[in-house]
Design a protein around this motif. Structure first.
Motif, PDB file in Angstrom:
ATOM      1  N   ARG A  51     -27.177 -26.194  49.185  1.00  0.00           N
ATOM      2  CA  ARG A  51     -28.561 -26.617  48.955  1.00  0.00           C
ATOM      3  C   ARG A  51     -28.739 -26.997  47.490  1.00  0.00           C
ATOM      4  N   SER A  52     -29.753 -27.814  47.262  1.00  0.00           N
ATOM      5  CA  SER A  52     -30.059 -28.232  45.887  1.00  0.00           C
ATOM      6  C   SER A  52     -31.478 -27.818  45.525  1.00  0.00           C
ATOM      7  N   THR A  53     -31.666 -27.481  44.256  1.00  0.00           N
ATOM      8  CA  THR A  53     -32.988 -27.159  43.718  1.00  0.00           C
ATOM      9  C   THR A  53     -33.321 -28.190  42.641  1.00  0.00           C
ATOM     10  N   ASP A  54     -34.349 -27.912  41.874  1.00  0.00           N
ATOM     11  CA  ASP A  54     -34.753 -28.862  40.843  1.00  0.00           C
ATOM     12  C   ASP A  54     -33.730 -28.993  39.727  1.00  0.00           C
ATOM     13  N   ASP A  55     -32.932 -27.954  39.494  1.00  0.00           N
ATOM     14  CA  ASP A  55     -32.029 -27.991  38.351  1.00  0.00           C
ATOM     15  C   ASP A  55     -30.578 -27.648  38.663  1.00  0.00           C
ATOM     16  N   ALA A  56     -30.236 -27.373  39.928  1.00  0.00           N
ATOM     17  CA  ALA A  56     -28.855 -26.987  40.241  1.00  0.00           C
ATOM     18  C   ALA A  56     -28.582 -27.143  41.727  1.00  0.00           C
ATOM     19  N   VAL A  57     -27.273 -27.132  42.058  1.00  0.00           N
ATOM     20  CA  VAL A  57     -26.811 -27.142  43.449  1.00  0.00           C
ATOM     21  C   VAL A  57     -26.056 -25.832  43.688  1.00  0.00           C
ATOM     22  N   TYR A  58     -26.373 -25.171  44.795  1.00  0.00           N
ATOM     23  CA  TYR A  58     -25.734 -23.891  45.124  1.00  0.00           C
ATOM     24  C   TYR A  58     -24.951 -24.049  46.422  1.00  0.00           C
ATOM     25  N   VAL A  59     -23.784 -23.405  46.481  1.00  0.00           N
ATOM     26  CA  VAL A  59     -22.968 -23.415  47.682  1.00  0.00           C
ATOM     27  C   VAL A  59     -22.247 -22.072  47.791  1.00  0.00           C
ATOM     28  N   THR A  60     -22.185 -21.558  48.996  1.00  0.00           N
ATOM     29  CA  THR A  60     -21.497 -20.291  49.239  1.00  0.00           C
ATOM     30  C   THR A  60     -20.150 -20.583  49.896  1.00  0.00           C
ATOM     31  N   ILE A  61     -19.068 -20.082  49.306  1.00  0.00           N
ATOM     32  CA  ILE A  61     -17.722 -20.285  49.829  1.00  0.00           C
ATOM     33  C   ILE A  61     -17.460 -19.252  50.928  1.00  0.00           C
ATOM     34  N   ALA A  62     -16.971 -19.726  52.075  1.00  0.00           N
ATOM     35  CA  ALA A  62     -16.786 -18.833  53.229  1.00  0.00           C
ATOM     36  C   ALA A  62     -15.727 -17.767  52.972  1.00  0.00           C
ATOM     37  N   ASP A  63     -14.624 -18.119  52.305  1.00  0.00           N
ATOM     38  CA  ASP A  63     -13.524 -17.188  52.043  1.00  0.00           C
ATOM     39  C   ASP A  63     -13.484 -16.882  50.553  1.00  0.00           C
ATOM     40  N   ALA A  64     -13.655 -15.608  50.191  1.00  0.00           N
ATOM     41  CA  ALA A  64     -13.672 -15.233  48.775  1.00  0.00           C
ATOM     42  C   ALA A  64     -12.380 -15.605  48.079  1.00  0.00           C
ATOM     43  N   ALA A  65     -11.269 -15.685  48.811  1.00  0.00           N
ATOM     44  CA  ALA A  65      -9.975 -16.015  48.200  1.00  0.00           C
ATOM     45  C   ALA A  65      -9.933 -17.480  47.750  1.00  0.00           C
ATOM     46  N   GLU A  66     -10.828 -18.323  48.262  1.00  0.00           N
ATOM     47  CA  GLU A  66     -10.808 -19.745  47.901  1.00  0.00           C
ATOM     48  C   GLU A  66     -11.861 -20.105  46.857  1.00  0.00           C
ATOM     49  N   VAL A  67     -12.557 -19.100  46.323  1.00  0.00           N
ATOM     50  CA  VAL A  67     -13.611 -19.375  45.334  1.00  0.00           C
ATOM     51  C   VAL A  67     -13.039 -20.050  44.099  1.00  0.00           C
ATOM     52  N   GLU A  68     -11.933 -19.518  43.572  1.00  0.00           N
ATOM     53  CA  GLU A  68     -11.345 -20.089  42.359  1.00  0.00           C
ATOM     54  C   GLU A  68     -10.840 -21.509  42.607  1.00  0.00           C
ATOM     55  N   LYS A  69     -10.261 -21.731  43.798  1.00  0.00           N
ATOM     56  CA  LYS A  69      -9.800 -23.074  44.131  1.00  0.00           C
ATOM     57  C   LYS A  69     -10.985 -24.042  44.222  1.00  0.00           C
ATOM     58  N   ALA A  70     -12.080 -23.570  44.830  1.00  0.00           N
ATOM     59  CA  ALA A  70     -13.277 -24.409  44.937  1.00  0.00           C
ATOM     60  C   ALA A  70     -13.840 -24.719  43.552  1.00  0.00           C
ATOM     61  N   ARG A  71     -13.873 -23.715  42.691  1.00  0.00           N
ATOM     62  CA  ARG A  71     -14.396 -23.932  41.332  1.00  0.00           C
ATOM     63  C   ARG A  71     -13.544 -24.966  40.588  1.00  0.00           C
ATOM     64  N   SER A  72     -12.202 -24.869  40.735  1.00  0.00           N
ATOM     65  CA  SER A  72     -11.303 -25.817  40.068  1.00  0.00           C
ATOM     66  C   SER A  72     -11.511 -27.236  40.597  1.00  0.00           C
ATOM     67  N   GLU A  73     -11.647 -27.367  41.926  1.00  0.00           N
ATOM     68  CA  GLU A  73     -11.864 -28.696  42.509  1.00  0.00           C
ATOM     69  C   GLU A  73     -13.174 -29.312  42.017  1.00  0.00           C
ATOM     70  N   LEU A  74     -14.234 -28.509  41.973  1.00  0.00           N
ATOM     71  CA  LEU A  74     -15.534 -29.019  41.530  1.00  0.00           C
ATOM     72  C   LEU A  74     -15.523 -29.349  40.044  1.00  0.00           C
ATOM     73  N   THR A  75     -14.850 -28.524  39.256  1.00  0.00           N
ATOM     74  CA  THR A  75     -14.769 -28.788  37.814  1.00  0.00           C
ATOM     75  C   THR A  75     -14.026 -30.089  37.547  1.00  0.00           C
TER      76      THR A  75
END
Length: 516
Positions: A91-115
């Motif tokens: 979802r998006s708000t006025d100043d940011a986009v938030y997303v919840t990663i389904a698997d906690a083990a893939e959070v760092e991978k998701a952060r790297s891809e988005l960065t």
């Protein structure tokens, strides 16, 4: 002083004659002007003299921010789907986009891809499994500034395409645009053209999908209305298959007797359009203008030529307007009309007549003062003053400047400036002649000794005029233009024309007395 060469006198006379030639179109009848070259033309009259329309527009920066967040949300979705990273609650708000990663083990991978994909964004991990993507303040300001500058340029292109004569389009403050349209009595059509965002994109329609509300939509789609005469709602994929920014031309034409718009893409856009049509034969392609589906043809086969036709039940005028909008480009944000004024031609004519009366009264008073104070030399000063105004009008005409009411005020001020320097010269002559110098020495000393004071005073006025032009806007700029040009013509009139007239007077007979 008597060594003033014949070539220099000839140069002064030539400049004066050239000034008369370029100033002449301002008093010639319109029938004769039509037969003269286009570059030989009178001054254009501004909104306050000619009449017309004035619009004050505001760029809707909130819409820019919302659209940026929507695009950011779609980019996050696409980035996470590529490496098959599971997510939810995007979802998006006025100043940011938030997303919840389904698997906690893939959070760092998701952060790297988005960065990696969002190099200018700030990507942070919150609460272990939620990622926040925000726009840094500096990036936000740069995008808003870019949106305002782009809006200014597109408004200028649209007005120029419409053919309005000598429009004035300028920025005011951080998010406002002033549009002045001389000679336009009914601005409704131009206002509609200026205010329409005209954002054209090509989307695929989701096959077989039907939805009554946004809550029923499949993921990655949106619900858009059809043309005004079509009550249906279309389920359109959010992904832009081909952007309208790839359009290089759009022209109104006819197909089977109906007005349509023929468009053409650039090389990259044509290639992409060909791929989309080749891979989606049998599907509908939505042509979306300002979040409304104006046409949804079925792709019958690959379209590889990089061009196409937009149908939408157009009239000749609406087809022309749409083609104009597409050629000029889409606004990055809606424009809000904050103020609208219409100036009638009769009011403009009143301003011209008042300006003429003020100029005539000014000339009479200045000329009367100079002749009463300096007799023969006063007459010479009046002649120089007249040529000063002629040269000023000639310069404004030659440069294609637009004359406004403040510009007339600048011309009236130039009348006083043109004799101010003569007063300095004549008073110096009078002092030198009373001190016992010969007439020739007094004349030479008057010009030589007053020269530095004349230059100093005009330089200070020139600095004021330049600052008013660069820091001011609207009427201030109009005044600054005539003031600045008037400084140069006044210097020429004083240093060259008055000196030439005094030399010719001196050589005309055996002069021994100073006639002032």
């Amino acid at each position: 002083m008597l060594n003033y060469s014949a070539s220099r006198i000839a140069l002064v006379i030539a400049v004066c004659l050239l000034g008369l030639a370029f100033a002449a179109p301002n008093v010639l009848p319109s029938g004769l002007l039509e037969r003269l070259p286009r570059w030989f033309k009178p001054m254009e009259l501004g909104l306050d003299l000619r009449g017309g329309s004035y619009l004050l527009l505001e760029v809707d920066l909130e819409s820019v921010a919302k659209e940026q967040m929507t695009d950011l949300e779609e980019t996050v979705r696409t980035t996470l789907r590529g490496p098959r990273i599971g997510f939810r609650n995007l979802r998006s708000t006025d100043d940011a986009v938030y997303v919840t990663i389904a698997d906690a083990a893939e959070v760092e991978k998701a952060r790297s891809e988005l960065t990696a994909a969002l190099t200018t964004m700030l990507v942070e991990v919150e609460e272990g499994i939620r990622i926040k993507v925000s726009v840094p303040e500096q990036v936000r300001r740069e995008r808003q500034l870019s949106a305002v500058n782009q809006s200014l340029e597109i408004v200028r292109r649209r007005v120029d395409e419409f053919g309005t004569s000598e429009p004035s389009i300028q920025r005011q403050g951080t998010d406002r645009i002033i549009v002045e349209l001389p000679g336009v009595d009914n601005p409704e059509r131009i206002k509609a053209l200026i205010g329409q965002t005209a954002k054209l994109n090509f989307h695929l329609i989701e096959p077989g999908a039907m939805a009554a509300t946004a809550a029923d939509l499949p993921p990655g789609t949106m619900l858009l209305p059809g043309p005004p005469d079509d009550p249906r709602m279309y389920v359109v994929r959010r992904r832009v298959e081909v952007s309208g920014e790839r359009l290089v031309d759009a022209q109104p034409t006819f197909q089977e007797g109906q007005p349509v718009v023929n468009f053409r893409f650039d090389t990259a856009g044509g290639r992409r359009f060909g791929q989309v049509s080749q891979n989606n034969v049998g599907n509908q392609l939505a042509i979306v203008l300002d979040n409304r589906v104006i046409s949804a043809p079925v792709i019958r086969g690959p379209i590889l030529g990089g061009s196409g036709i937009i149908e939408g039940g157009f009239t000749v005028e609406t087809a022309q307007d749409l083609a104009l909008l597409l050629r000029a480009g889409a606004l990055p944000a809606p424009l809000i009309v904050l103020e609208e004024r219409s100036v009638g031609p009769s009011l403009g004519q009143d301003s011209i007549e008042d300006g003429q009366i003020a100029s005539i009264i000014g000339v009479i008073l200045v000329a009367g003062f100079m002749i009463a104070s300096y007799f023969t030399f006063g007459v010479l000063a009046v002649i120089a003053m007249s040529f000063n105004v002629i040269l000023l009008i000639a310069a404004l005409s030659g440069l294609g400047a637009t004359l406004t009411l403040p510009g007339i005020a600048g011309i009236v001020l130039t009348l006083g400036m043109s004799v101010d320097s003569n007063v300095l010269i004549y008073e110096r002559m009078r002092e030198e002649f009373k001190a016992g110098r010969t007439l020739l020495n007094a004349l030479s000393s008057g010009f030589n000794q007053a020269f530095s004071a004349i230059v100093d005073s005009n330089i200070t006025q020139l600095i004021s005029g330049v600052l008013m032009f660069y820091l001011g806007s609207g009427p201030i700029r109009g005044f600054a233009v005539t003031l600045t040009i008037g400084i140069f013509t006044s210097l020429f009139a004083t240093i060259m024309i008055t000196r030439t007239l005094v030399i010719l007077w001196f050589r005309a007979g055996k002069r021994v007395e100073l006639p002032i």
